[in-house]
Structures are given as C-alpha cells and as structure tokens.
Design a protein around this motif. Structure first.
Motif, PDB file in Angstrom:
ATOM      1  N   VAL A  59     -20.353  -5.079   0.207  1.00  0.00           N
ATOM      2  CA  VAL A  59     -21.188  -4.467   1.097  1.00  0.00           C
ATOM      3  C   VAL A  59     -21.627  -3.094   0.624  1.00  0.00           C
ATOM      4  CG1 VAL A  59     -21.856  -4.414   3.507  1.00  0.00           C
ATOM      5  CG2 VAL A  59     -21.009  -6.978   2.783  1.00  0.00           C
ATOM      6  N   SER A  60     -20.481  -2.743   0.726  1.00  0.00           N
ATOM      7  CA  SER A  60     -20.529  -0.781   1.026  1.00  0.00           C
ATOM      8  C   SER A  60     -21.291  -0.701  -0.356  1.00  0.00           C
ATOM      9  CB  SER A  60     -18.835  -0.835   0.757  1.00  0.00           C
ATOM     10  OG  SER A  60     -18.540  -0.387   2.148  1.00  0.00           O
ATOM     11  N   ALA A 115     -27.639   7.912   3.422  1.00  0.00           N
ATOM     12  CA  ALA A 115     -27.089   6.260   3.283  1.00  0.00           C
ATOM     13  C   ALA A 115     -26.230   6.716   2.625  1.00  0.00           C
ATOM     14  CB  ALA A 115     -28.137   5.980   3.070  1.00  0.00           C
ATOM     15  N   VAL A 116     -26.610   6.951   0.618  1.00  0.00           N
ATOM     16  CA  VAL A 116     -25.543   6.848   0.640  1.00  0.00           C
ATOM     17  C   VAL A 116     -23.928   7.423   0.752  1.00  0.00           C
ATOM     18  CG1 VAL A 116     -25.443   7.824  -2.217  1.00  0.00           C
ATOM     19  CG2 VAL A 116     -27.150   8.267  -1.525  1.00  0.00           C
ATOM     20  N   PHE A 117     -24.156   8.649   1.423  1.00  0.00           N
ATOM     21  CA  PHE A 117     -22.677   9.104   1.851  1.00  0.00           C
ATOM     22  C   PHE A 117     -22.213   8.116   2.570  1.00  0.00           C
ATOM     23  CE2 PHE A 117     -24.261  13.567   0.813  1.00  0.00           C
ATOM     24  CZ  PHE A 117     -23.527  13.209  -0.023  1.00  0.00           C
ATOM     25  N   HIS A 118     -22.618   7.762   3.248  1.00  0.00           N
ATOM     26  CA  HIS A 118     -22.331   7.027   3.911  1.00  0.00           C
ATOM     27  C   HIS A 118     -21.809   4.700   3.813  1.00  0.00           C
ATOM     28  CE1 HIS A 118     -21.996   3.900   7.561  1.00  0.00           C
ATOM     29  NE2 HIS A 118     -22.114   4.311   8.196  1.00  0.00           N
ATOM     30  N   ALA A 119     -22.222   4.835   2.713  1.00  0.00           N
ATOM     31  CA  ALA A 119     -21.769   3.571   2.577  1.00  0.00           C
ATOM     32  C   ALA A 119     -20.746   4.053   1.364  1.00  0.00           C
ATOM     33  CB  ALA A 119     -22.812   2.789   1.315  1.00  0.00           C
ATOM     34  N   ASP A 120     -21.103   5.102   0.706  1.00  0.00           N
ATOM     35  CA  ASP A 120     -19.932   5.570  -0.299  1.00  0.00           C
ATOM     36  C   ASP A 120     -18.387   5.701   0.832  1.00  0.00           C
ATOM     37  OD1 ASP A 120     -18.517   6.718  -2.904  1.00  0.00           O
ATOM     38  OD2 ASP A 120     -18.281   8.571  -1.381  1.00  0.00           O
ATOM     39  N   ASN A 121     -18.403   6.486   1.703  1.00  0.00           N
ATOM     40  CA  ASN A 121     -17.527   6.276   2.873  1.00  0.00           C
ATOM     41  C   ASN A 121     -16.891   4.622   3.027  1.00  0.00           C
ATOM     42  OD1 ASN A 121     -17.386   9.316   2.145  1.00  0.00           O
ATOM     43  ND2 ASN A 121     -18.385   9.039   4.781  1.00  0.00           N
ATOM     44  N   GLY A 122     -17.812   3.672   3.158  1.00  0.00           N
ATOM     45  CA  GLY A 122     -17.805   2.726   2.933  1.00  0.00           C
ATOM     46  C   GLY A 122     -16.691   1.948   2.170  1.00  0.00           C
ATOM     47  N   TRP A 123     -16.727   2.028   0.936  1.00  0.00           N
ATOM     48  CA  TRP A 123     -16.476   1.917   0.096  1.00  0.00           C
ATOM     49  C   TRP A 123     -15.112   2.503  -0.335  1.00  0.00           C
ATOM     50  CZ3 TRP A 123     -14.512  -1.008  -3.920  1.00  0.00           C
ATOM     51  CH2 TRP A 123     -14.097  -0.143  -4.676  1.00  0.00           C
ATOM     52  N   ALA A 124     -14.921   3.698  -0.182  1.00  0.00           N
ATOM     53  CA  ALA A 124     -13.626   4.447  -0.303  1.00  0.00           C
ATOM     54  C   ALA A 124     -12.868   3.833   1.032  1.00  0.00           C
ATOM     55  CB  ALA A 124     -13.625   6.329   0.251  1.00  0.00           C
ATOM     56  N   GLY A 150     -22.324   0.842 -10.101  1.00  0.00           N
ATOM     57  CA  GLY A 150     -22.478   0.367  -8.879  1.00  0.00           C
ATOM     58  C   GLY A 150     -22.533  -1.543  -8.863  1.00  0.00           C
ATOM     59  N   VAL A 151     -23.463  -1.871 -10.131  1.00  0.00           N
ATOM     60  CA  VAL A 151     -23.953  -3.165 -10.005  1.00  0.00           C
ATOM     61  C   VAL A 151     -22.185  -3.777 -10.852  1.00  0.00           C
ATOM     62  CG1 VAL A 151     -25.598  -4.995 -10.926  1.00  0.00           C
ATOM     63  CG2 VAL A 151     -25.952  -2.927  -9.992  1.00  0.00           C
ATOM     64  N   VAL A 152     -22.031  -3.114 -11.792  1.00  0.00           N
ATOM     65  CA  VAL A 152     -21.405  -3.878 -12.671  1.00  0.00           C
ATOM     66  C   VAL A 152     -20.124  -3.859 -12.010  1.00  0.00           C
ATOM     67  CG1 VAL A 152     -19.695  -2.717 -14.857  1.00  0.00           C
ATOM     68  CG2 VAL A 152     -22.265  -2.754 -15.164  1.00  0.00           C
ATOM     69  N   GLN A 153     -20.072  -2.740 -10.963  1.00  0.00           N
ATOM     70  CA  GLN A 153     -18.771  -3.031  -9.973  1.00  0.00           C
ATOM     71  C   GLN A 153     -18.634  -4.519  -8.750  1.00  0.00           C
ATOM     72  OE1 GLN A 153     -19.057   1.510  -8.660  1.00  0.00           O
ATOM     73  NE2 GLN A 153     -16.962   1.496  -9.343  1.00  0.00           N
ATOM     74  N   LEU A 154     -19.664  -4.302  -8.957  1.00  0.00           N
ATOM     75  CA  LEU A 154     -19.889  -5.365  -7.765  1.00  0.00           C
ATOM     76  C   LEU A 154     -19.516  -6.796  -7.924  1.00  0.00           C
ATOM     77  CD1 LEU A 154     -23.457  -5.005  -6.190  1.00  0.00           C
ATOM     78  CD2 LEU A 154     -21.185  -5.035  -4.967  1.00  0.00           C
ATOM     79  N   HIS A 188      -6.871  -8.154   3.655  1.00  0.00           N
ATOM     80  CA  HIS A 188      -6.954  -7.657   2.239  1.00  0.00           C
ATOM     81  C   HIS A 188      -8.118  -8.638   1.550  1.00  0.00           C
ATOM     82  CE1 HIS A 188      -5.785  -6.792  -1.713  1.00  0.00           C
ATOM     83  NE2 HIS A 188      -5.955  -7.868  -2.153  1.00  0.00           N
ATOM     84  N   LEU A 189      -8.091 -10.068   2.341  1.00  0.00           N
ATOM     85  CA  LEU A 189      -9.779 -10.801   1.973  1.00  0.00           C
ATOM     86  C   LEU A 189     -10.726 -10.194   2.999  1.00  0.00           C
ATOM     87  CD1 LEU A 189      -8.587 -14.479   2.895  1.00  0.00           C
ATOM     88  CD2 LEU A 189      -8.998 -12.696   0.073  1.00  0.00           C
ATOM     89  N   LEU A 190     -10.820  -9.908   4.017  1.00  0.00           N
ATOM     90  CA  LEU A 190     -12.229  -9.332   5.197  1.00  0.00           C
ATOM     91  C   LEU A 190     -12.301  -7.905   3.652  1.00  0.00           C
ATOM     92  CD1 LEU A 190     -10.366  -8.585   8.589  1.00  0.00           C
ATOM     93  CD2 LEU A 190     -12.748 -10.163   7.666  1.00  0.00           C
ATOM     94  N   ALA A 191     -11.358  -7.006   3.331  1.00  0.00           N
ATOM     95  CA  ALA A 191     -11.104  -5.828   2.566  1.00  0.00           C
ATOM     96  C   ALA A 191     -12.142  -5.813   0.999  1.00  0.00           C
ATOM     97  CB  ALA A 191      -9.949  -5.169   2.486  1.00  0.00           C
ATOM     98  N   TYR A 192     -12.094  -7.095   0.589  1.00  0.00           N
ATOM     99  CA  TYR A 192     -12.817  -7.833  -0.597  1.00  0.00           C
ATOM    100  C   TYR A 192     -14.895  -7.533  -0.025  1.00  0.00           C
ATOM    101  CZ  TYR A 192     -10.102  -8.681  -3.719  1.00  0.00           C
ATOM    102  OH  TYR A 192      -9.054  -9.114  -4.933  1.00  0.00           O
ATOM    103  N   GLY A 193     -14.754  -8.221   1.491  1.00  0.00           N
ATOM    104  CA  GLY A 193     -16.009  -8.278   2.195  1.00  0.00           C
ATOM    105  C   GLY A 193     -16.658  -6.452   2.498  1.00  0.00           C
ATOM    106  N   PHE A 194     -16.035  -5.990   2.728  1.00  0.00           N
ATOM    107  CA  PHE A 194     -16.493  -4.121   2.978  1.00  0.00           C
ATOM    108  C   PHE A 194     -16.901  -3.742   2.190  1.00  0.00           C
ATOM    109  CE2 PHE A 194     -14.645  -5.676   6.904  1.00  0.00           C
ATOM    110  CZ  PHE A 194     -15.002  -4.773   8.376  1.00  0.00           C
TER     111      PHE A 194
END
Length: 154
Positions: free
Chosen positions: A20-21, A40-49, A126-130, A11-17
């Motif tokens: 970053v995503s 690059a957008v899609f790769h990061a988006d997949n990581g976020w998902a 994304g900034v607001v989400q961060l 759970h904690l590692l998922a916060y970090g990922f």
C-alpha cells in the motif's frame, strides 16, 4: 510457538503495508508537479520505510533467529533465494528515490522549491518494486508449502 505465530503475522502484515505504501507513493509522485504535493509523497514514503524495516527485521528473525525452520533450511531453499534476490533488487531500486526524496526534504526545510523533474521516474521505479514485492509473496507462500523442494525434503 506464540512468538513464531506473532512474527509470521507481523511479517505478513508488513507485506500489505509495504504494498500500500509503495502504491500510494507512486501515485502521489505521478501527480506531484509542485511542492504542494510532497506531503502525500513523504507520508507514503515514511510508511514504506517503516514497513521495509519491519519486513527485514521479522524476516531475519524468522530465517536466522531460531524461530522457524532454521538457516540451513532457508539457505537450501530455491524460493528463498528468489525471495532474497527480489528483496535486493527492491532495495537497489530504492536508492535513487530515497536520495531524491531526502534532497527534496532538505530543500523544503531550506525554503527552496525542489526540482521535481524525476518524480515520474521515481513513480515508475515504485511500479517495478510492487511487482517484485508480489513476487516475494509468491516465493514465500511457495516456501511455506514446500514448492520447489524434492518430495522427501518437505
């Protein structure tokens, strides 16, 4: 005990990922002026998902699956409500970028240049989400230390 530890660690590692995503996606969106920047957008988006799914699944297991303090504890914990409120806002904010990025993926598959006019708006979301994600971490660490509970409830 081992499963509790593993769930907490994942759970904690998922916060970090997730952090970053979202950051990578926002930066990529801010610099995306042509479809050449979309991988690059899609790769990061997949990581976020993926990290969002892991966060939600492990969080639900910890809160309601009998692995931690139990649903009664969490449902009466003010910081849990703050954390869940932030999560709901993050997910609501994600609707527009998610739909937009799905449309861009479909357009690319059809060989059509997608309209990237909203890329900077999605980066701002994304900034607001961060910020909300960081708020969730503060709420979680506060809960772990009994912040916000009466002294006799810890």
């Amino acid at each position: 005990m081992l499963i509790r530890w593993l769930l907490a660690a994942i759970h904690l590692l998922a916060y970090g990922f997730a952090l970053v995503s979202i950051l990578r996606r926002s930066v990529a969106l801010r610099h995306c002026s042509t479809s050449a920047g979309l991988p690059a957008v899609f790769h990061a988006d997949n990581g976020w998902a993926v990290s969002a799914v892991v966060l939600i699944v492990t969080g639900a297991m910890r809160a309601f699956g009998g692995y931690e303090k139990g649903a009664d504890y969490y449902l009466h914990e003010p910081l849990f409500h703050l954390k869940m409120g932030a999560l709901v806002l993050i997910l609501l904010l994600e609707i527009a970028p998610m739909i937009g990025l799905i449309r861009w993926r479909i357009a690319l598959k059809k060989g059509v240049e997608p309209d990237l006019g909203r890329a900077r708006r999605y980066a701002g979301i994304g900034v607001v989400q961060l910020v909300l994600l960081v708020l969730m971490v503060f709420a979680a660490t506060g809960m772990a230390r009994g912040i916000g509970l009466p002294d006799n409830a810890v």
